[in-house]
Every structure is written in C-alpha cells, then in structure tokens.
Design an enzyme around this catalytic site. Structure first.
Site, PDB file in Angstrom:
ATOM      1  N   TYR A  78       0.893  -1.156   0.000  1.00 25.57           N
ATOM      2  CA  TYR A  78       0.000   0.000   0.000  1.00 25.57           C
ATOM      3  C   TYR A  78       0.936   1.211   0.000  1.00 25.57           C
ATOM      4  O   TYR A  78       1.821   1.305   0.861  1.00 25.57           O
ATOM      5  CB  TYR A  78      -0.864   0.071   1.254  1.00 25.57           C
ATOM      6  CG  TYR A  78      -1.719  -1.138   1.547  1.00 25.57           C
ATOM      7  CD1 TYR A  78      -2.346  -1.859   0.535  1.00 25.57           C
ATOM      8  CD2 TYR A  78      -1.916  -1.549   2.865  1.00 25.57           C
ATOM      9  CE1 TYR A  78      -3.127  -2.959   0.831  1.00 25.57           C
ATOM     10  CE2 TYR A  78      -2.704  -2.651   3.169  1.00 25.57           C
ATOM     11  CZ  TYR A  78      -3.305  -3.357   2.151  1.00 25.57           C
ATOM     12  OH  TYR A  78      -4.078  -4.447   2.439  1.00 25.57           O
TER      13      TYR A  78
ATOM     14  N   PHE B  33       5.456   1.007   6.635  1.00 25.28           N
ATOM     15  CA  PHE B  33       6.373  -0.109   6.472  1.00 25.28           C
ATOM     16  C   PHE B  33       6.772  -0.291   5.012  1.00 25.28           C
ATOM     17  O   PHE B  33       7.924  -0.598   4.701  1.00 25.28           O
ATOM     18  CB  PHE B  33       5.750  -1.391   7.017  1.00 25.28           C
ATOM     19  CG  PHE B  33       5.565  -1.390   8.506  1.00 25.28           C
ATOM     20  CD1 PHE B  33       6.664  -1.421   9.350  1.00 25.28           C
ATOM     21  CD2 PHE B  33       4.304  -1.351   9.067  1.00 25.28           C
ATOM     22  CE1 PHE B  33       6.514  -1.426  10.728  1.00 25.28           C
ATOM     23  CE2 PHE B  33       4.138  -1.354  10.440  1.00 25.28           C
ATOM     24  CZ  PHE B  33       5.245  -1.390  11.277  1.00 25.28           C
TER      25      PHE B  33
END
Length: 332
Positions: free
Chosen positions: A62, A67
């Site tokens: 995403y 992260f």
C-alpha cells in the site's frame, strides 16, 4: 450497501501484525545466533553491483503504509530496480498467492531461485546481508525465522527473529559499521522506528475530522480502488479512522495533543544523530536513517507533515536523506 472494510494499514503501524510486543523481547528459538561474529568463515563477496543486477524484485504494497515506504526508501537508496504492485486494500486479490496476508511482501528472483520475503525489517536486513556478504538469498532468509504467538484477543500474530541483525562475519561487519557501537546504534533506532515512531503516524494524520478526510482523499488518489470503492472508502474510512485514532492514542498513552509526541520524537531523533555528522550512518544514510525517513515520508502533503517540518529541527536531516536517495537512483 455496507461500506468496504478497510484494513488498518493505511498510514498505520499494523500492516505487519505488530499489535503487541511478544513476550521474551529479543528472544527467538536459537537467539540472535546469526549475528555472532565468526558465524562463517570470511568469503570474498562479489561486488554489490553484480549481485543487485541479478535480482528481480516485485514489491506488493500500500503506497501510504509506513512499512512499505521504509522498504522503498531502502531499495531506492541501494539502486535496486523493482516492480511495484499496488494492493487493493479491500479485496487484496493481488496477494492471494500468499498465506502471509500483510504488506509489504517482496518477491525476489535470484537466478533460478524465487523467494518471498515478509516483514519490512526482515526484507531490509535480508537484502542488505545479501548485498554485503554474497550469501545466497535462499540461505539468508533462513536466518529470520517466523515465530507465532497469540495476542490478548486470541488473534495469531507473526513476529520474525533476528530482524534487525545483518548476518555478517567479522570482516564484513567491520566493513559496514567500523565498530560495534555503530551496529548497536543502528539496530536500536531501527527498532525505535518500528516500536514507537510508526505508532505516531495514524493519530496525527487522523487527528481531526478534516485531517482524516484529507488523509483518505490522498489514500484514495494514490491507492488502488474502484470508483465506487474509492468514494465509499474516502468518507466511511475517514470517519472510521478518526475514531480509531482516538483508541490508538489511548493504547499508546499519547498526549491529548498528539502533535507534541510527534515533535518530541522528531527532535529526539535529531539529537541522536547529533550535529557532527549529516546522518546517523556518518557521511551516508544507514538503515536507521532510511527507516525513520521512510516512516515519516508517508505524511508528505498532509497537515501533520507541514507542522512537523515547521515545529521541529528535523527538516535539514530529512532533506539530506531525500537528496541522498534521489542521487542514488539511476538516471533514465
């Protein structure tokens, strides 16, 4: 029609299932054995360029996940070419091949070997180990075994052993770090980025209803949504995440004005870097620099990011990392 169910991974720390620190902090089966000097005899590692040119990488992500942003910062700084597959956060059909249902996921082809790497810190540590040591990636991945546990709600979580360690022999570690202190410092601040800094993102970008709506407008524009999904996600998602951000604030014991925690974290990082070196890594960013930059970068274009640049001392460091990454990228 019910609003689409969105994962809490957009601007969120939970893409990797890290809802709770596992008991026995830092203790995995076998311990951090792979980081012990003398793990294997020194080898003549091939040059990084020849190793990186052998890799074919695909990142499932995403775009607004901190992260995933960490992994992109690492790949870009090391000039590792990669394909991006943006995952639909509602259906997630793009990662149906994987039993591991979080992002980021990196699929790496090294010659005839096809490997799946999970967890941003494992991805970064494994690839850096591979580039420095020349060990087969298939072997490197075995140094970061998954460990499962249950949280208080009975949900199974996956954590990975040794994930802040580079698996290097003494000669290689000396070449990368110059000393044990630098290695310890890098690991400490990489973990800080995962355990603390990332938890400040959602409460800040969803702090008010207006900020939550602006954040989801950005998520919908940058993410992979259908037209109807996007419209529903923008408004339903903004409302849901505004409420969730309040729970996150309570869970992580943040102040009433969560900006204060964000500012304090930024200035704490700047103080750790200090005034006598441009980066924590010295003259070039190390893995801690790239991790902190990657986490903060997901807020660019939002009110929280502008406030961060205006009210802390982090901007000069941030711009230096941004420039270092841009200069490392190949010119097309």
């Amino acid at each position: 029609m019910a609003a689409p169910s969105l994962p809490a991974t957009l601007f969120s720390p939970y893409s990797q299932g890290q809802l709770k620190r596992l008991p026995g902090k830092g203790v995995c089966p076998g311990g951090a054995w792979a980081g012990v000097p003398g793990l294997r005899s020194p080898s003549s590692a091939p040059p990084q360029l020849s190793l990186s040119s052998r890799l074919q990488l695909t990142l499932y992500q995403y775009k607004t996940c901190p992260f995933c942003s960490k992994v992109r910062a690492f790949l870009d700084f090391h000039a590792l070419p990669y394909e991006v597959v943006e995952v639909n956060p509602v259906r997630r059909t793009e990662i149906k091949f994987s039993s591991y249902r979080k992002v980021p996921i990196l699929v790496a082809q090294d010659g005839d070997s096809l490997q799946q790497l999970n967890d941003s810190s494992v991805i970064i540590s494994a690839l850096k180990t591979y580039l420095v040591s020349g060990q087969p990636l298939e072997e490197v991945i075995t140094y970061y075994p998954p460990m499962k546990s249950m949280n208080d709600q009975g949900k199974e979580l996956t954590e990975f052993c040794n994930k802040y360690w580079l698996m290097l022999d003494e000669e290689e570690a000396q070449r990368v770090y110059g000393g044990k202190e630098a290695r310890t410092e890098e690991m400490k601040w990489r973990q800080w980025a995962d355990d603390w800094l990332v938890h400040l993102i959602s409460p800040n970008v969803y702090r008010t209803p207006a900020e939550a709506l602006a954040s989801f407008d950005y998520i919908v524009r940058e993410g992979k949504f259908g037209a109807l999904e996007g419209a529903m996600a923008k408004y339903a998602g903004a409302a849901a995440m505004y409420l969730i951000s309040k729970r996150l604030k309570s869970r992580h014991h943040l102040r009433d004005d969560v900006r204060e925690d964000l500012y304090e974290a930024a200035d704490k990082w700047v103080a750790a870097v200090g005034g006598d070196r441009p980066f924590m890594g010295g003259q070039t960013p190390n893995l801690a620099d790239l991790a902190v930059y990657g986490v903060l970068r997901v807020m660019e274009g939002l009110e929280a990011f502008d406030d961060l640049m205006r009210h802390t001392h982090i901007q000069p460091w941030y711009l230096r990392v941004e420039k270092a990454i841009a200069e490392a990228l190949p010119v097309h």
